[in-house]
Design a protein around this motif. Sequence first.
Motif, mmCIF file in Angstrom:
data_model
loop_
_atom_site.group_PDB
_atom_site.id
_atom_site.type_symbol
_atom_site.label_atom_id
_atom_site.label_comp_id
_atom_site.label_asym_id
_atom_site.label_seq_id
_atom_site.Cartn_x
_atom_site.Cartn_y
_atom_site.Cartn_z
ATOM 1 N N ALA A 38 11.310 -12.567 10.472
ATOM 2 C CA ALA A 38 12.233 -13.307 11.422
ATOM 3 C C ALA A 38 13.135 -12.900 12.269
ATOM 4 N N PRO B 247 24.093 -25.992 4.083
ATOM 5 C CA PRO B 247 24.223 -25.882 2.622
ATOM 6 C C PRO B 247 25.447 -25.360 2.188
ATOM 7 N N THR C 48 19.489 -20.900 -6.055
ATOM 8 C CA THR C 48 18.270 -19.878 -5.576
ATOM 9 C C THR C 48 18.178 -18.921 -6.566
ATOM 10 N N PRO C 49 16.968 -18.204 -6.620
ATOM 11 C CA PRO C 49 17.022 -17.043 -7.729
ATOM 12 C C PRO C 49 18.105 -15.992 -7.539
#
Length: 255
Positions: A64, A186, A191-192
């Motif tokens: 990205a 958010p 998340t993990p």
Amino acid sequence: MPDLSGKNGFVTAAGSGIGRASALAFARAGAKVLVTDIVEDTVEETCSLIRAAGGIAEGRIVDASSDEDARAVVADVVDRWGSLDFAHNHAGLGAAALPFAEQKREAWQRLFDVNVFGLMSFMKYELAQMEKQGAGAIVNTSSMSGKNGSPGLSPYNASKWAVNGMTQTAALEYAAKGIRVNAFCPSATMTPALASWAEASPEEYRAVTEAIPMKRVSSPEEQAAAAVWLCSDEAGFITGTLLNVDGGDGILGKQ
Ligand SMILES: NC(=O)c1ccc[n+]([C@@H]2O[C@H](COP(=O)([O-])OP(=O)(O)OC[C@H]3O[C@@H](n4cnc5c(N)ncnc54)[C@H](O)[C@@H]3O)[C@@H](O)[C@H]2O)c1
């Protein structure tokens, strides 16, 4: 649920967390999804989850921070499926907390290469393609940190203000051309990485959740739902919005 059948697009950083939930949700809504991430195994895992649920997905390794990858992924979706109807620019790096006076320019550069310059490249190629089509919807992952100050997190905070600025400027430039550009913001999401931290630091985790009006963090699926909805026709008159998905955090004026 929004209906995206017949629509084609991609999600960046779709190998984990919110990005994976988003790719699954776009596919569940009927879209064809190019799943992208920098980590190959996670791309394959997300594709397998989508296919197991009856959806259509292909995978591609995408960094990205790369202008060339941004150009190539847009071309890839169009070559495979004929159009780029939506793009979820989700990739974004965080940083360890550090007072401003101790910040390193190199660390800011690494973070900005993904969160700001990378996003700029993706939006540039997406908008050019969507302009040719006369239609399309882009959603960027911002953060509540992009609306407030975030002590210790200056590069992340500044990068997410930049995300919001790019979102609203592009929204205005392309509003009359059939292209909508939105972001969602958010707050803490399970998340993990957050799950590991919650396990390692239960007291601090409890303090974080207690400070959220809804007394809990978000699920990745709740964030993904916002991304899909903003790209759907149900949000057809919405552009340039920076949607809080935050359990009420933003009302308190804190990150
Ligand atoms: N999780 C939260 O609490 C939270 C809150 C606000 C905003 N966000 C935003 O969500 C995004 C992070 O997603 P997540 O929270 O689901 O995290 P995550 O750690 O579960 O997933 C991050 C993914 O990004 C991928 N990645 C890392 N560098 C990349 C690169 N250069 N190119 C492509 N992919 C890359 C990783 O391989 C991984 O799959 C960021 O934009 C972040 O600002 C998250």
